[in-house]
Design a protein around this motif. Sequence first.
Motif, PDB file in Angstrom:
ATOM      1  N   UNK A 171       4.237  -8.581   3.981  1.00 59.06           N
ATOM      2  CA  UNK A 171       4.358  -9.177   2.652  1.00 59.06           C
ATOM      3  C   UNK A 171       5.745  -8.969   2.043  1.00 59.06           C
ATOM      4  N   UNK A 172       6.549  -8.130   2.672  1.00 64.89           N
ATOM      5  CA  UNK A 172       7.892  -7.877   2.137  1.00 64.89           C
ATOM      6  C   UNK A 172       8.986  -8.574   2.945  1.00 64.89           C
ATOM      7  N   UNK A 173       8.602  -9.213   4.056  1.00 66.31           N
ATOM      8  CA  UNK A 173       9.619  -9.825   4.924  1.00 66.31           C
ATOM      9  C   UNK A 173      10.004 -11.200   4.406  1.00 66.31           C
ATOM     10  N   UNK A 174      11.273 -11.331   4.063  1.00 65.54           N
ATOM     11  CA  UNK A 174      11.802 -12.620   3.637  1.00 65.54           C
ATOM     12  C   UNK A 174      11.243 -13.115   2.315  1.00 65.54           C
ATOM     13  N   UNK A 175      10.556 -12.268   1.578  1.00 67.32           N
ATOM     14  CA  UNK A 175       9.893 -12.699   0.348  1.00 67.32           C
ATOM     15  C   UNK A 175      10.637 -12.236  -0.897  1.00 67.32           C
ATOM     16  N   UNK A 176      11.591 -11.324  -0.702  1.00 68.78           N
ATOM     17  CA  UNK A 176      12.273 -10.754  -1.867  1.00 68.78           C
ATOM     18  C   UNK A 176      11.483  -9.596  -2.468  1.00 68.78           C
ATOM     19  N   UNK A 177      10.232  -9.403  -2.001  1.00 71.00           N
ATOM     20  CA  UNK A 177       9.428  -8.266  -2.486  1.00 71.00           C
ATOM     21  C   UNK A 177       9.683  -7.092  -1.554  1.00 71.00           C
ATOM     22  N   UNK A 178      10.076  -5.988  -2.103  1.00 72.45           N
ATOM     23  CA  UNK A 178      10.300  -4.807  -1.259  1.00 72.45           C
ATOM     24  C   UNK A 178       9.196  -3.805  -1.538  1.00 72.45           C
ATOM     25  N   UNK A 179       8.783  -3.075  -0.510  1.00 71.14           N
ATOM     26  CA  UNK A 179       7.900  -1.940  -0.770  1.00 71.14           C
ATOM     27  C   UNK A 179       8.700  -0.977  -1.643  1.00 71.14           C
ATOM     28  N   UNK A 180       8.059  -0.316  -2.562  1.00 70.94           N
ATOM     29  CA  UNK A 180       8.808   0.664  -3.357  1.00 70.94           C
ATOM     30  C   UNK A 180       9.191   1.796  -2.415  1.00 70.94           C
ATOM     31  N   UNK A 181      10.248   2.535  -2.733  1.00 69.79           N
ATOM     32  CA  UNK A 181      10.627   3.657  -1.870  1.00 69.79           C
ATOM     33  C   UNK A 181       9.446   4.604  -1.656  1.00 69.79           C
ATOM     34  N   UNK A 182       8.607   4.775  -2.667  1.00 70.98           N
ATOM     35  CA  UNK A 182       7.454   5.682  -2.548  1.00 70.98           C
ATOM     36  C   UNK A 182       6.401   5.100  -1.583  1.00 70.98           C
ATOM     37  N   UNK A 183       6.144   3.786  -1.730  1.00 67.85           N
ATOM     38  CA  UNK A 183       5.176   3.143  -0.811  1.00 67.85           C
ATOM     39  C   UNK A 183       5.671   3.241   0.636  1.00 67.85           C
ATOM     40  N   UNK A 185       7.898   5.387   1.917  1.00 69.36           N
ATOM     41  CA  UNK A 185       7.902   6.790   2.354  1.00 69.36           C
ATOM     42  C   UNK A 185       6.508   7.238   2.787  1.00 69.36           C
ATOM     43  N   UNK A 186       5.508   6.822   2.028  1.00 64.47           N
ATOM     44  CA  UNK A 186       4.132   7.220   2.338  1.00 64.47           C
ATOM     45  C   UNK A 186       3.731   6.732   3.744  1.00 64.47           C
ATOM     46  N   UNK A 187       4.074   5.485   4.044  1.00 57.35           N
ATOM     47  CA  UNK A 187       3.716   4.948   5.361  1.00 57.35           C
ATOM     48  C   UNK A 187       4.581   5.591   6.451  1.00 57.35           C
ATOM     49  N   UNK A 188       5.860   5.788   6.167  1.00 54.96           N
ATOM     50  CA  UNK A 188       6.733   6.415   7.178  1.00 54.96           C
ATOM     51  C   UNK A 188       6.241   7.814   7.542  1.00 54.96           C
ATOM     52  N   UNK A 189       5.855   8.590   6.538  1.00 53.51           N
ATOM     53  CA  UNK A 189       5.364   9.953   6.808  1.00 53.51           C
ATOM     54  C   UNK A 189       4.078   9.876   7.635  1.00 53.51           C
ATOM     55  N   UNK A 190       3.252   8.873   7.330  1.00 55.86           N
ATOM     56  CA  UNK A 190       2.004   8.680   8.080  1.00 55.86           C
ATOM     57  C   UNK A 190       2.316   8.335   9.545  1.00 55.86           C
ATOM     58  N   UNK A 191       3.277   7.434   9.735  1.00 55.20           N
ATOM     59  CA  UNK A 191       3.664   7.043  11.108  1.00 55.20           C
ATOM     60  C   UNK A 191       4.133   8.277  11.879  1.00 55.20           C
ATOM     61  N   UNK A 192       4.940   9.093  11.221  1.00 51.77           N
ATOM     62  CA  UNK A 192       5.459  10.284  11.912  1.00 51.77           C
ATOM     63  C   UNK A 192       4.306  11.235  12.277  1.00 51.77           C
ATOM     64  N   UNK A 193       3.330  11.323  11.387  1.00 51.91           N
ATOM     65  CA  UNK A 193       2.181  12.200  11.662  1.00 51.91           C
ATOM     66  C   UNK A 193       1.372  11.671  12.863  1.00 51.91           C
ATOM     67  N   UNK A 219      18.983  -2.246  -3.052  1.00 51.01           N
ATOM     68  CA  UNK A 219      17.825  -1.343  -2.931  1.00 51.01           C
ATOM     69  C   UNK A 219      17.932  -0.400  -1.736  1.00 51.01           C
ATOM     70  N   UNK A 220      18.970  -0.584  -0.913  1.00 49.15           N
ATOM     71  CA  UNK A 220      19.061   0.183   0.339  1.00 49.15           C
ATOM     72  C   UNK A 220      19.195   1.687   0.084  1.00 49.15           C
ATOM     73  N   UNK A 221      20.048   2.048  -0.850  1.00 48.95           N
ATOM     74  CA  UNK A 221      20.340   3.467  -1.050  1.00 48.95           C
ATOM     75  C   UNK A 221      19.088   4.256  -1.429  1.00 48.95           C
ATOM     76  N   UNK A 222      18.315   3.687  -2.334  1.00 50.56           N
ATOM     77  CA  UNK A 222      17.110   4.388  -2.787  1.00 50.56           C
ATOM     78  C   UNK A 222      16.076   4.512  -1.657  1.00 50.56           C
ATOM     79  N   UNK A 223      15.914   3.439  -0.895  1.00 52.88           N
ATOM     80  CA  UNK A 223      14.981   3.510   0.230  1.00 52.88           C
ATOM     81  C   UNK A 223      15.445   4.560   1.235  1.00 52.88           C
ATOM     82  N   UNK A 224      16.740   4.516   1.537  1.00 51.20           N
ATOM     83  CA  UNK A 224      17.270   5.405   2.580  1.00 51.20           C
ATOM     84  C   UNK A 224      17.366   6.863   2.128  1.00 51.20           C
ATOM     85  N   UNK A 225      17.171   7.101   0.843  1.00 47.06           N
ATOM     86  CA  UNK A 225      17.235   8.487   0.366  1.00 47.06           C
ATOM     87  C   UNK A 225      15.904   9.214   0.621  1.00 47.06           C
TER      88      UNK A 225
END
Length: 251
Positions: A171-183, A185-193, A219-225
Amino acid sequence: MRKYIIAGNWKMQKNLSEAIQLVSDLKNELEGKDIIAEVVIAPPFMALEAVKSLIKNSVIKLSAQNMHSADSGAFTGEVSADMLKSVGCEYVILGHSERRTIFGETDEFINSKIKQALKNNLIPIVCCGESLDERENGTTFNIIESQIKAAFNGLTNEQAEKLVIAYEPIWAIGTGKTASPEQAQEVHAFIRKIIAGLTTQEIANGLTIQYGGSVKPDNAKELLSKPDIDGALVGGACLKADSFRDIILSV
Ligand code: PEP
């Protein structure tokens, strides 16, 4: 050590002269800059060789956007891992949601491509992500877990540690809608687990997990932080050298 990787997926865009122009512009934009991230670009197949010769003495690495799982054979329109290696690819994007949804690629097929890429010393950038429906009906984590488990199926730890994962909510690809950094991060931490459970905590800690979905310079800096976001897979914003440069320099 976990590596930051910023990769640009050009998709079906840029003919040969446009590809040459874009990569030349990108090289100029990056010259003399202090670049921490690994920079990867994935032009269309027909431009790979020309782009490779232009990036020879630069920090930019080459990726393909897809490949077939077979060594060779009667697969009209397809490209093999060996062919990609022969034009200088180091990476290959596998399981992009456009391949899954438009071209019907299954988890099993993607897993066979991952094995074939590894056998040929190509680093797979393996995409996963949920649709809008799946996010809204609360099945995001189930979808991600099954995609990740299928991707790692049958891999040794030695193979698994070579993978790069890209979390790309559809839903975020090519739509201009980005997952929030928190959303994200939550999935990334889950993937790592999940990966830690399939391999070891050490391997999971060392893997690069990119975020993709309308990543832009602003929005890159906030996501990448975020602690588990180790790079970006960028579509639209990699088609202009200056915006891709700004994303690269956000690391
Ligand atoms: C992509 O296609 O992988 C992607 C993330 O595209 P965009 O950045 O345009 O959303």
